[in-house]
Design a protein around this motif. Structure first.
Motif, PDB file in Angstrom:
ATOM      1  N   ILE A 154      13.845   1.523  17.551  1.00 36.70           N
ATOM      2  CA  ILE A 154      12.691   1.261  18.617  1.00 36.70           C
ATOM      3  C   ILE A 154      11.341   1.357  17.854  1.00 36.70           C
ATOM      4  CG2 ILE A 154      11.624   2.433  20.577  1.00 36.70           C
ATOM      5  CD1 ILE A 154      14.435   3.407  21.343  1.00 36.70           C
ATOM      6  N   THR A 155      10.899   2.551  17.271  1.00 30.42           N
ATOM      7  CA  THR A 155       9.759   2.661  16.469  1.00 30.42           C
ATOM      8  C   THR A 155       9.753   1.726  15.297  1.00 30.42           C
ATOM      9  OG1 THR A 155       9.808   4.924  17.084  1.00 30.42           O
ATOM     10  CG2 THR A 155       8.321   4.312  15.218  1.00 30.42           C
ATOM     11  N   LEU A 156      10.930   1.516  14.472  1.00 33.60           N
ATOM     12  CA  LEU A 156      10.858   0.441  13.365  1.00 33.60           C
ATOM     13  C   LEU A 156      10.672  -0.861  14.054  1.00 33.60           C
ATOM     14  CD1 LEU A 156      11.786   0.240  10.471  1.00 33.60           C
ATOM     15  CD2 LEU A 156      14.236  -0.116  11.249  1.00 33.60           C
ATOM     16  N   ASN A 157      11.028  -1.305  14.897  1.00 38.72           N
ATOM     17  CA  ASN A 157      10.665  -2.628  15.572  1.00 38.72           C
ATOM     18  C   ASN A 157       9.237  -2.579  15.880  1.00 38.72           C
ATOM     19  OD1 ASN A 157      13.322  -3.598  15.203  1.00 38.72           O
ATOM     20  ND2 ASN A 157      13.760  -3.351  17.314  1.00 38.72           N
ATOM     21  N   ASP A 190       0.737  -1.224   0.026  1.00 36.49           N
ATOM     22  CA  ASP A 190      -0.051   0.023  -0.180  1.00 36.49           C
ATOM     23  C   ASP A 190       0.799   1.260  -0.114  1.00 36.49           C
ATOM     24  OD1 ASP A 190      -2.544  -1.542   2.217  1.00 36.49           O
ATOM     25  OD2 ASP A 190      -2.187  -1.486   0.249  1.00 36.49           O
ATOM     26  N   VAL A 191       1.880   1.257   0.928  1.00 28.95           N
ATOM     27  CA  VAL A 191       2.689   2.628   0.946  1.00 28.95           C
ATOM     28  C   VAL A 191       4.281   1.803   0.941  1.00 28.95           C
ATOM     29  CG1 VAL A 191       3.425   4.381   2.615  1.00 28.95           C
ATOM     30  CG2 VAL A 191       0.913   3.685   2.341  1.00 28.95           C
ATOM     31  N   ALA A 192       5.071   2.765   0.247  1.00 32.45           N
ATOM     32  CA  ALA A 192       6.339   2.334   0.164  1.00 32.45           C
ATOM     33  C   ALA A 192       7.120   3.465   0.744  1.00 32.45           C
ATOM     34  CB  ALA A 192       6.834   2.120  -1.433  1.00 32.45           C
ATOM     35  N   ILE A 193       7.949   3.161   1.482  1.00 32.03           N
ATOM     36  CA  ILE A 193       8.940   4.155   2.489  1.00 32.03           C
ATOM     37  C   ILE A 193      10.331   3.950   1.966  1.00 32.03           C
ATOM     38  CG2 ILE A 193       9.557   5.370   4.516  1.00 32.03           C
ATOM     39  CD1 ILE A 193       6.836   4.105   5.481  1.00 32.03           C
ATOM     40  N   VAL A 194      11.171   4.942   1.356  1.00 32.32           N
ATOM     41  CA  VAL A 194      12.525   4.550   1.065  1.00 32.32           C
ATOM     42  C   VAL A 194      13.053   5.462   2.546  1.00 32.32           C
ATOM     43  CG1 VAL A 194      14.212   5.784  -0.143  1.00 32.32           C
ATOM     44  CG2 VAL A 194      12.131   4.884  -1.230  1.00 32.32           C
ATOM     45  N   GLY A 195      13.927   4.932   3.372  1.00 28.66           N
ATOM     46  CA  GLY A 195      14.641   5.003   4.394  1.00 28.66           C
ATOM     47  C   GLY A 195      13.821   4.877   5.694  1.00 28.66           C
ATOM     48  N   SER A 196      14.674   4.333   6.622  1.00 27.89           N
ATOM     49  CA  SER A 196      13.953   3.779   7.774  1.00 27.89           C
ATOM     50  C   SER A 196      14.458   4.555   9.085  1.00 27.89           C
ATOM     51  CB  SER A 196      14.393   2.255   7.896  1.00 27.89           C
ATOM     52  OG  SER A 196      15.592   2.197   8.342  1.00 27.89           O
ATOM     53  N   GLY A 197      14.815   5.993   8.854  1.00 32.03           N
ATOM     54  CA  GLY A 197      15.078   6.762   9.997  1.00 32.03           C
ATOM     55  C   GLY A 197      14.098   7.374  10.706  1.00 32.03           C
ATOM     56  N   PHE A 198      13.899   8.452  11.252  1.00 34.70           N
ATOM     57  CA  PHE A 198      12.930   8.981  12.230  1.00 34.70           C
ATOM     58  C   PHE A 198      11.805   9.038  11.595  1.00 34.70           C
ATOM     59  CE2 PHE A 198      15.090  10.110  16.317  1.00 34.70           C
ATOM     60  CZ  PHE A 198      16.312  10.214  15.915  1.00 34.70           C
ATOM     61  N   ALA A 199      11.698   9.683  10.258  1.00 39.73           N
ATOM     62  CA  ALA A 199      10.613  10.250   9.697  1.00 39.73           C
ATOM     63  C   ALA A 199      10.109   8.665   8.908  1.00 39.73           C
ATOM     64  CB  ALA A 199      10.930  10.886   8.451  1.00 39.73           C
ATOM     65  N   GLY A 200      10.820   8.112   8.201  1.00 43.13           N
ATOM     66  CA  GLY A 200      10.215   6.618   7.850  1.00 43.13           C
ATOM     67  C   GLY A 200       9.767   5.886   8.937  1.00 43.13           C
ATOM     68  N   ALA A 228       4.900  13.203  19.011  1.00 42.86           N
ATOM     69  CA  ALA A 228       6.040  12.897  18.647  1.00 42.86           C
ATOM     70  C   ALA A 228       6.976  12.780  20.035  1.00 42.86           C
ATOM     71  CB  ALA A 228       6.717  13.747  17.840  1.00 42.86           C
ATOM     72  N   GLU A 229       6.790  13.940  21.023  1.00 44.33           N
ATOM     73  CA  GLU A 229       7.435  13.665  22.228  1.00 44.33           C
ATOM     74  C   GLU A 229       7.297  12.301  23.054  1.00 44.33           C
ATOM     75  OE1 GLU A 229       6.239  17.508  23.601  1.00 44.33           O
ATOM     76  OE2 GLU A 229       7.964  18.465  22.600  1.00 44.33           O
ATOM     77  N   ALA A 230       5.787  11.876  22.675  1.00 41.02           N
ATOM     78  CA  ALA A 230       5.489  10.572  23.540  1.00 41.02           C
ATOM     79  C   ALA A 230       6.212   9.311  22.871  1.00 41.02           C
ATOM     80  CB  ALA A 230       3.992  10.419  23.332  1.00 41.02           C
ATOM     81  N   GLU A 231       6.415   9.319  21.587  1.00 43.00           N
ATOM     82  CA  GLU A 231       6.873   8.294  21.076  1.00 43.00           C
ATOM     83  C   GLU A 231       8.326   8.367  21.286  1.00 43.00           C
ATOM     84  OE1 GLU A 231       5.681   6.067  19.413  1.00 43.00           O
ATOM     85  OE2 GLU A 231       7.498   4.727  18.881  1.00 43.00           O
ATOM     86  N   LEU A 232       9.184   9.379  21.119  1.00 41.45           N
ATOM     87  CA  LEU A 232      10.509   9.511  21.498  1.00 41.45           C
ATOM     88  C   LEU A 232      10.799   9.441  23.043  1.00 41.45           C
ATOM     89  CD1 LEU A 232      11.319  12.779  19.122  1.00 41.45           C
ATOM     90  CD2 LEU A 232      11.928  10.505  18.914  1.00 41.45           C
ATOM     91  N   GLY A 233       9.831   9.582  23.925  1.00 42.96           N
ATOM     92  CA  GLY A 233      10.060   9.579  25.216  1.00 42.96           C
ATOM     93  C   GLY A 233      11.069  10.845  25.577  1.00 42.96           C
ATOM     94  N   VAL A 234      10.342  12.131  25.651  1.00 36.87           N
ATOM     95  CA  VAL A 234      11.081  13.238  26.001  1.00 36.87           C
ATOM     96  C   VAL A 234      11.085  13.540  27.514  1.00 36.87           C
ATOM     97  CG1 VAL A 234      11.333  15.935  25.668  1.00 36.87           C
ATOM     98  CG2 VAL A 234      10.966  14.130  23.696  1.00 36.87           C
ATOM     99  N   ALA A 235      12.161  13.922  28.265  1.00 34.62           N
ATOM    100  CA  ALA A 235      12.275  14.240  29.583  1.00 34.62           C
ATOM    101  C   ALA A 235      12.256  15.655  29.675  1.00 34.62           C
ATOM    102  CB  ALA A 235      13.540  13.492  30.289  1.00 34.62           C
ATOM    103  N   ALA A 236      11.406  16.609  30.149  1.00 33.08           N
ATOM    104  CA  ALA A 236      11.602  17.953  30.521  1.00 33.08           C
ATOM    105  C   ALA A 236      10.486  18.458  31.239  1.00 33.08           C
ATOM    106  CB  ALA A 236      11.373  18.804  28.997  1.00 33.08           C
ATOM    107  N   TYR A 237      10.400  19.581  31.806  1.00 29.82           N
ATOM    108  CA  TYR A 237       9.301  20.042  32.593  1.00 29.82           C
ATOM    109  C   TYR A 237       8.784  21.311  31.666  1.00 29.82           C
ATOM    110  CZ  TYR A 237      10.866  17.854  36.860  1.00 29.82           C
ATOM    111  OH  TYR A 237      11.121  16.836  37.657  1.00 29.82           O
ATOM    112  N   VAL A 238       7.347  21.248  31.544  1.00 27.42           N
ATOM    113  CA  VAL A 238       6.989  22.357  30.685  1.00 27.42           C
ATOM    114  C   VAL A 238       7.041  23.757  31.225  1.00 27.42           C
ATOM    115  CG1 VAL A 238       5.100  20.808  29.638  1.00 27.42           C
ATOM    116  CG2 VAL A 238       4.636  22.129  31.923  1.00 27.42           C
ATOM    117  N   ASP A 239       7.045  23.838  32.583  1.00 27.45           N
ATOM    118  CA  ASP A 239       7.083  25.275  33.219  1.00 27.45           C
ATOM    119  C   ASP A 239       8.700  26.070  32.711  1.00 27.45           C
ATOM    120  OD1 ASP A 239       5.638  24.486  36.412  1.00 27.45           O
ATOM    121  OD2 ASP A 239       5.047  25.068  34.701  1.00 27.45           O
ATOM    122  N   GLU A 240       9.484  24.968  32.494  1.00 23.25           N
ATOM    123  CA  GLU A 240      10.888  25.495  32.298  1.00 23.25           C
ATOM    124  C   GLU A 240      10.998  25.818  30.782  1.00 23.25           C
ATOM    125  OE1 GLU A 240      14.027  22.803  32.867  1.00 23.25           O
ATOM    126  OE2 GLU A 240      15.376  24.192  33.868  1.00 23.25           O
TER     127      GLU A 240
END
Lengths: 229, 638, 546
Positions: B275-278, B9-19, B171-183
């Motif tokens: 991680i996401t590729l798997n 259905d969908v062909a993707i060239v490249g398996s980095g972040f976006a792919g 995206a921050e959920a998929e990547l697992g981002v560590a930060a505080y919104v207040d900062e």
């Protein structure tokens, strides 16, 4: 009383020659721990690593690196007699054997022999070892530097390359050639400990440690003594 | 179906972040996705990568990953014409090698200055990234409206911050981002809903704390040169949002401060796209590795297939070829490899300027964040080489009225001491090796083996024993580096084209022409003044220097200072998004203006680059593209 | 300190045993009691009653009969001669009955007893031997039948001591969702059974009525996908291997007392430096103990053959979004066994691993083509997908329709090789124990190795004036792994895909578990005089809190 910590401190009987087996065979038997492969050392004056030579190497290394022998050889136990007869010990990582073998195979036999002799002759004084090494011929002196770099960085720098670079630094336009001895050796480099850190890519510390001083601020010892390095 | 004729259905060239992100989202919806990856497959563990890294003499970003850059025996650079799926190396971005296509993968033989950034071509893409995930700020999306004079080349994005904001959260959920919104509320950054980052922030390092204290109280007059349009009496050091676990997250460990984010986190506490590729392949996506896309086929204005070449060994040769056919095609091969593929696709003369290129913008406006690297010694130990490579930054200088005159920048505080900068930019190797060598062998490539600094009897001292540990312990523990990633404005003459130099599969390699503008150079000039201010507040001794023969070196009119820049690893701008098909390649959804079933994703779509690391933004845009695909192609979900 | 001789040791302990019990009770009353609404007045009596329940340990030594002379030099196993050579010392076997009975009957050690002196020439070898003996003693004690039958007469399906509900609790029965009442571990068997009943999943209730008494195994991702999602293990019959994690009462009590059983509880208790109780011979206290086991689903013929310790189980398949979970009655065979014990002398814990002898060949055997199959996870005449130690093709999630078969057509079975062969010393220790178990299913098990922290020089101490140069980070915030011996250790069924010898990348119990943290929101503060150990004290269990 803590039965888990029975260590050979001080009063242990030294192993009798009848029981003692070549340490190389012993270490080779512990294949599960380290990927140590014993290559035959032909044409070497030190084909057999005797305890004495290893002790001399450790004394030399401790003097030159400024690092305590118990850090270089964690299972070292001084014994009660001459330091040269002490047991260098075998620890799971046993990096000292890797380094000894490397120097043996790549330093010229004559220079290595001279260095070990300096250590033996001056085994009670680190300062004297340093003085004698600095006073020796170029081959010997630069081999000593290679040895220090092995302990500090886990990398082998040829004494000849060091000598050329020292003689004419302006001819150096690229990093001096070096070879990381092994993955294990890189992780055992001492310079990182000396500066209060760990080898990049190899940390056994816990989350958040970088937010705190390497010296424990809660330890009473440090409240009053300045940071000593 | 044979592996050389693939349908999906969908062909993707490249398996980095976006792919990987797109593959994951689509396969979760039951859509059949196939990913073509030029490099090798996902590894079962990090044994090979870590061994390669530990044993490397130069621990550059590519050091863990294949393909090899140096010949195993003679240590010369392997000629890229003998590499099947090559990529640029950090070792060939300077000296004589950078202009020699016999040594460097990118053909920069006619480039004014070197493009210094590199990338990887393996499953998971550029896993050597630092892991920093700041957001672009609202004004970054409207540079022309806010600040753009015609000469700057700035354009507005076809979307704004509010449009992308919910996708930042995803995206921050998929990547697992560590930060505080207040900062993180500065320069207009807002968070919709009651958003909280997935994990608490990464704790600041000792150096971060030192800088924060030093810059807490500044005089108005001292900071006027920044042109912020308001009084600046302090500069806040804030944790940088990072895709780095501060807690257990999705079965991955928390950071243990291996100080090795670039090039590889040994315990995968730093997110990487495998991680996401798997997850994607677990949900039914199929990954075909060792498959290099060679041409995008066009029939009746639509993409009808993509041909690819297969190979087994790093040095090639080609072992076969094939074609993939799909309903929708996504090119996610990064900011240099994507335009390369588009330009290579001539369709027997039907598309002489390449595919998707009616605007002539494909390959143009190549941008990086040139880094102004500065380093020095602090008066007291600050214990670098501990913790993640970068934990905090000064972000609030990234926007302001000054952007009408000069490039913006952030101030990135480094925890890695002088490892990348010693001796005039790693010319003699990296620290601690260089400084250690200096004091063992009586040399002075680091600049610190001087009587004044060491307190020893003379210069170029060679030491043993306690003198050595004391000196190294004292000097190395006081090292610090501060980097200023500086915005580049778009310049159509900075571009990716095709070289006559080939790779081992017979494909033309990318040719680069690159330079930095006066606008960006003025950013350096201001960063220089800020450096002086920060160093003076820290009481630091400045060791920043530039080798005389550095090909990147430049001066700024009216000042004597010699500057150079480092690459940030950000490859952006080369198939930019816009509403006008005459001046852009894709629309706001990253869909090609020219071909309705073709999407181009990754940081190549950025029309302007701001000062934020691009990964988070390109990941958010990729998630948004998924919505467009699903909306425009409802028959995919059969 | 003079080397303590065996004789004096024994004397002290005959005297000390009585003291130890008294001491033990006194010190245990200070230990955490199960968290509940009970007031503290009853806490002490509950603690006293509790000490009679739960897994008990012993500080008794194994006696050699007749007593062995001095050449043993302080080692704790009764076997004469060095074991590091390629073969057993002549005349060592058979082990006489009295010695065997002592080894098998003495019980679970509260704490290791090891010494660098002994019958090997290298101190490290003596210590390793001591730990491997301690591991075998542990394995024997935990796997002895719960009804008291001696292990050498145990039937293959005799329930073991560790499987008893008084001894260990499964992790998933502790880390409950916040919507359920917190776990408890009553002191009476009726109470324990009621708690088990409460937690039986709804999908298994019918079968549980029809087949009472089965072990309930609730699968989550980690029950089939090895740590950090490295991959499932597929046996030669095409089924998933199943993994389970358990903790003993003392670990449970500590978790509940400190509210570590939920994420919110951990976050609220952020100033706690997690420090599980530790085993000590002196007090007769066992300390924290955790298990990780791997099971193979047995076929009818395998059940008949009785070469595995077997357990009848109800296995709840893992929950995948949008699919129902099945509860499957299976007979499970034990193929892998990690036992991890924290002692006061080894605060990095002691990690031992056992396997079924027919799991996989090792690299040397494969190279020499000297096989000893058939194997559980390797095919000598492999056809098709035969890349060694390759992870299975994705998708990895079990298809509910296939009932824990990996693929409908069995097109993939794991082809696993043990990359690091056992040392001669381990092989010889195994041969000795297997010779004593000839009539029991337990002769089919072997120790792989025991990993233990070797550097106690200054490793777990905060810096003192005596610390050797350089006085740096490793000594202040120590390398908390303290030089594990052996450096790497992997069980072919539990760390299948991360075998190797590359630091941090390859499997090492202590190095990897040293990275374990929980959901406390700040790094725990060091306390003066106490080792600043890891935030969740070397266990990943806390991160499973919900």
């Amino acid at each position: 009383m803590d039965y888990g910590r029975e260590r050979n401190t001080g009063d242990t009987e030294p192993l009798t020659p009848a029981v003692k087996i070549s340490r190389r065979a012993m270490v080779a038997g512990m294949v599960a721990t380290t990927a140590v492969v014993f290559l035959p050392l032909s044409n070497s004056a030190f084909a057999k690593t005797s305890d004495q030579d290893m002790m001399a190497f450790l004394l030399l290394s401790s003097a030159l690196t400024g690092v305590d022998i118990k850090t270089l050889a964690p299972e070292f136990s001084p014994g009660s007699g001459d330091i040269l007869s002490a047991d260098p010990g075998t620890d799971p990582i046993d990096i000292k054997s890797d380094y000894f073998r490397q120097v043996n195979a790549h330093g010229t036999a004559a220079s290595f022999a001279k260095l070990l002799q300096i250590a033996k002759d001056n085994r009670l004084s680190k300062d004297n070892i340093i003085v004698k090494v600095n006073a020796s011929d170029d081959d010997t002196k630069f081999l000593a530097r290679s040895i220090v770099l092995l302990w500090y960085l886990g990398s082998w720098y040829e004494p000849g390359d060091l000598k050329n670079a020292a003689a004419s630094p302006e001819s150096v336009h690229a990093p001096i050639k070096q070879r990381v001895l092994s993955a294990k050796a890189y992780t055992q480099g001492l310079v990182w400990q000396i500066v209060g850190a760990h080898p990049m890519g190899y940390s056994n510390l816990q989350f958040g440690y970088w937010s705190r001083e390497p010296r424990d601020p809660n330890s009473p010892l440090d409240l009053f003594s300045p940071a000593k390095l | 179906m044979a592996d050389n004729s693939i349908t999906c259905d969908v062909a993707i060239v490249g398996s980095g972040f976006a792919g990987s992100f797109i593959a994951n989202e689509l396969s979760r919806k039951g859509i059949k996705v196939v990913i073509l990856e030029a490099g090798p497959d996902v590894q079962p563990n990090f044994n090979a990568y870590m061994k390669s890294f530990y044993e490397a003499s130069s621990k550059v970003p590519e050091s863990p990953y294949p393909p090899a850059v140096r010949d195993f025996k003679d240590k010369n650079f392997i000629n890229p014409k003998n590499v099947a799926a090559g990529r640029p190396s950090s070792l060939t971005v300077g000296g004589a090698a950078w202009k020699d296509p016999g040594q460097a993968y990118l053909d920069q033989s006619t480039s004014k200055r070197p493009f210094k950034s590199t990338y990887e071509r393996i499953a998971g893409g550029t896993a050597h990234w630092m892991g920093l995930t700041p957001r672009l700020v609202p004004n970054d999306f409207r540079m022309k409206t806010m600040y753009g004079k015609d000469q700057s080349g700035f354009v507005d994005w076809p979307i704004d911050y509010n449009t992308i904001e919910p996708f930042y959260q995803k995206a921050e959920a998929e990547l697992g981002v560590a930060a505080y919104v207040d900062e993180q509320r500065f320069c207009g950054i807002e968070f919709s809903g009651n958003y909280q980052y997935p994990m608490p922030r990464i704790p600041p390092s000792l150096f971060d704390q030192r800088v924060g204290e030093a810059l807490a109280h500044l005089g108005e007059g001292e900071t006027q040169f920044l042109g912020m349009g308001r009084s600046v009496t302090s500069l806040a050091v804030r944790s940088l949002p990072s895709a780095r676990n501060s807690q257990p997250y999705r079965n991955r460990r928390a950071c243990a401060g291996n100080t090795n984010c670039i090039p590889i986190c040994p315990i995968q506490a730093k997110y990487d796209p495998t991680i996401t590729l798997n997850e994607a392949t677990n949900n039914g996506a199929r990954l075909f590795h060792h498959r290099v896309a060679s041409q995008i086929l066009i029939e009746n204005g639509r993409v009808s297939g993509i041909t690819f070449i297969t190979y087994d060994r790093e040095d090639g040769p080609k072992t076969g070829s094939g074609i993939i056919k799909a309903g929708v095609y996504v090119i996610a091969a990064n900011g240099i490899e994507t335009p390369r593929l588009l330009l290579m696709s001539k369709n027997k003369g039907q598309t002489p300027n390449g595919v998707a290129n009616s605007s002539d913008m494909v390959g143009r406006n190549l941008m990086d964040h040139p880094q102004y690297l500065t380093w020095g010694l602090l008066p007291q130990p600050v214990f670098p080489y501990r913790g993640p490579l970068v934990t905090s930054a000064i972000g609030e200088l990234c926007d302001g009225p000054f952007r009408a005159q000069r490039a913006a920048f952030r101030v990135s505080l480094g925890n890695e001491g002088w490892t990348t900068v010693v001796g005039g930019g790693a010319r003699f190797g990296a620290d601690p090796n260089v400084t250690t060598l200096d004091f063992v062998n009586g040399m002075n490539f680091s600049g610190v083996n001087t009587k004044g600094l060491t307190g020893l009897g003379g210069n170029n001292r060679a030491l043993f024993g306690h003198d050595l540990t004391k000196t190294l312990g004292n000097l190395i523990s006081r090292q610090f580096r501060i980097a200023f990633p500086i915005e580049q404005n778009p310049d159509p003459n900075n571009r990716v084209t095709l070289s006559s130099a080939l790779d081992a599969l017979g494909l033309q390699r990318p040719k680069i022409n690159y330079d930095i503008s006066d606008y960006t150079k003025q950013g350096f000039a201001t960063a220089f003044l800020l450096k002086k201010l920060i160093f003076s507040k820290l009481g630091a001794t400045d060791f920043t220097s530039v080798p005389q023969d550095d090909p990147a070196a430049f001066k700024i009119d009216g000042t004597p200072e010699l500057f150079t820049y480092g690459g940030a690893g950000h490859v952006m701008g080369t198939y930019r998004m816009g509403n006008d098909s005459k001046t852009s390649v894709v629309d706001g959804w990253q869909r090609s203006h020219d071909h309705t079933n073709l999407y181009l994703v990754g940081s190549g779509t950025f029309p302007t680059v701001g000062t934020a690391n691009p990964t988070l933004t390109l990941s958010a845009l990729a998630l948004r593209t998924v919505e467009d695909i699903v909306k425009n192609f409802p028959s995919l979900r059969s | 300190m003079k080397l303590i001789r065996l004789g004096r040791h024994t004397q002290w302990f005959i005297l000390g045993l009585g003291l130890a019990i008294a001491f033990g009770l006194a010190s245990l009353s200070a230990f955490p009691t199960p968290s509940s609404a009970q007031n503290t007045a009853t806490a002490t009596t509950t603690a006293t009653a509790a000490t009679a329940l739960g897994l008990q340990c012993t500080s008794m030594l194994v006696r050699n009969n007749p007593p062995t002379p001095d050449p043993l030099k302080g080692q704790m196993d009764p076997f004469l001669g060095p074991l590091v050579g390629p073969s057993l010392p002549a005349g060592l076997l058979p082990i006489n009955d009295a010695t065997r009975k002592s080894i098998f009957g003495v019980g679970l050690p509260c704490q290791e007893r090891v010494s660098p002196s002994g019958q090997e020439s290298v101190g490290l070898d003596n210590l390793q031997r001591g730990f491997d003996f301690y591991s075998w003693r542990t394995f024997i004690a935990l796997n002895s039948p719960a009804d008291g039958t001696p292990i050498e007469q145990a039937q293959a399906d005799a329930p073991t001591l560790w499987e008893d509900m008084n001894s260990f609790k499964q992790l998933l029965d502790v880390m409950l969702p916040a919507t359920q009442l917190p776990a408890k571990w009553p002191t009476d068997r009726a109470g324990m059974e009621a708690e088990q009943e409460r937690l039986i999943p709804v999908e298994c209730r019918d079968l549980h009525q029809k087949m009472p008494g089965r072990m309930i195994v609730k699968m989550i991702e980690e029950s089939f996908n090895e740590p950090f999602k490295t991959g499932p293990l597929i046996d030669q019959l095409g089924h998933y291997a199943i993994f389970d994690i358990l903790m003993n009462r003392q670990m449970f009590d500590y978790i509940m007392l400190n509210h570590l059983n939920t994420k919110a509880g951990q976050a609220a208790n952020s100033s706690l430096a997690v420090d599980f109780p530790a085993g000590l011979n002196l007090s007769g206290n066992l300390g924290a103990f955790m298990l990780k086991v791997s099971w193979k689903i047995l076929s009818d013929s395998e059940i008949q053959a009785k070469n595995f310790h077997m357990v009848k189980a109800l296995v709840l398949t893992p929950g995948i979004p949008n699919t129902a979970r099945n509860c499957l009655p299976e007979t499970l065979g034990l193929v892998g066994f990690h036992a991890v014990h924290k002692t006061t002398s080894r605060p990095q814990w002691i990690w031992t691993s056992f396997e079924h002898v027919k799991n996989v060949p090792d690299r040397d055997e494969v190279t020499a083509k000297k096989f000893n199959g058939p194997y559980n996870f390797y095919s000598v005449n492999c056809k098709g997908a035969c890349t060694e130690n390759a992870t299975p093709p994705r998708p990895w999630d079990p298809d509910p329709a296939l009932e824990l078969k990996f693929r409908h057509d069995d097109s993939f079975k794991s082809q696993i090789v043990r990359e690091t062969p056992l040392t001669n010393a381990a092989k010889n220790m195994n041969a000795i124990f297997q010779s004593m178990l000839t009539n029991s299913v337990w002769k089919n098990y072997m120790v792989i190795s025991t990993q233990w922290p070797s550097n106690t020089n200054n490793c777990t101490k905060l810096q003192s004036a005596e610390s050797p140069d350089p006085k740096t980070d490793f000594l202040k915030q120590p390398d908390m792994t303290c030089s594990p011996a052996p450096t790497f250790l992997a069980n072919s069924t539990l760390e299948t895909y991360s075998q190797g010898d590359i630091p941090l990348a390859s499997s090492s119990c202590i190095a990897c578990h040293g990275n374990a943290v929980g959901f406390q929101t700040s790094a725990s503060n060091p306390r003066p005089g106490k080792p600043n150990l890891n935030q969740s004290d070397f266990t990943f269990m806390l991160e499973k809190a919900q």
